[in-house]
Scaffold this active site. Structure first.
Site, short mmCIF file in Angstrom:
data_model
loop_
_atom_site.label_atom_id
_atom_site.label_comp_id
_atom_site.label_asym_id
_atom_site.label_seq_id
_atom_site.Cartn_x
_atom_site.Cartn_y
_atom_site.Cartn_z
N HIS A 221 0.83 -1.20 0.00
CA HIS A 221 0.00 0.00 0.00
C HIS A 221 0.87 1.26 0.00
O HIS A 221 2.04 1.22 0.40
CB HIS A 221 -0.92 -0.01 1.21
CG HIS A 221 -1.98 -1.05 1.14
ND1 HIS A 221 -2.98 -1.16 2.07
CD2 HIS A 221 -2.21 -2.04 0.24
CE1 HIS A 221 -3.78 -2.16 1.74
NE2 HIS A 221 -3.32 -2.72 0.64
N GLU B 28 0.77 3.90 1.88
CA GLU B 28 1.19 4.28 3.23
C GLU B 28 2.39 3.43 3.65
O GLU B 28 3.34 3.95 4.25
CB GLU B 28 0.06 4.07 4.24
CG GLU B 28 -1.23 4.79 3.89
CD GLU B 28 -2.22 3.93 3.14
OE1 GLU B 28 -3.42 4.01 3.46
OE2 GLU B 28 -1.82 3.19 2.22
N CYS C 136 -6.19 1.19 5.58
CA CYS C 136 -6.73 -0.10 6.00
C CYS C 136 -6.17 -0.43 7.39
O CYS C 136 -5.33 0.29 7.91
CB CYS C 136 -6.35 -1.18 5.00
SG CYS C 136 -4.59 -1.63 5.05
#
Length: 157
Positions: free
Chosen positions: A87, A89, A115
């Site tokens: 991801h 992030e 998430c």
């Protein structure tokens, strides 16, 4: 007089708008076939790192080998571990670690709401605030972030 006229013509974006637009530009580098996500980590109005979602370095991009999640029929938001990519992030946090940059007490700007996996990394990385553009339905992530005292805001621009 000239400076006053220029300021009437050109309006500057707020810091949040500025950083979110940069996160959107970062997302354009994504190689994910399902969702393009960008993230930047900022401290004292300075960009520390950026990240977008995609496979680890040196591996074939999903645009070349296909989407594992599509091939397996996995719906969005389920079984996140069954994916070739990281991801945005996660990549932004990894870049900080790789280059020895402290992101403690920083702000994360992201095109998507984190998430649960990213939320746990954000908590341990010492990030204190998250601004996200698009809502991602992960109640456990929101619950953990709230419990950790991390400010989370939906940026509506």
């Amino acid at each position: 007089m000239y400076n006053h006229q220029v300021s009437k013509i050109m309006s500057r974006p707020s810091w949040d708008e500025y950083f979110m637009k940069i996160a959107e530009l970062v997302a354009s580098r994504s190689t994910c076939l399902r969702r393009r996500v960008g993230a930047i980590i900022v401290k004292d109005k300075r960009i520390l790192t950026t990240g977008y979602n995609g496979v680890p370095r040196g591996l074939a991009h999903c645009e070349k080998v296909g989407c594992l999640r599509e091939q397996m029929g996995i719906p969005s938001g389920k079984n996140q571990e069954l994916c070739r990519g990281l991801h945005a992030e996660q990549n932004a946090i990894i870049q900080a670690a790789l280059h020895g940059i402290s992101i403690q007490h920083s702000i994360l700007y992201c095109t998507e709401q984190p998430c649960v996996t990213c939320a746990k990394m954000i908590i341990n990385a010492g990030i204190v605030k998250i601004l996200y553009k698009n809502i991602y339905p992960d109640e456990l992530a929101r619950k953990l972030l709230k419990e950790a005292g991390i400010e989370e805001d939906h940026y509506e621009g």
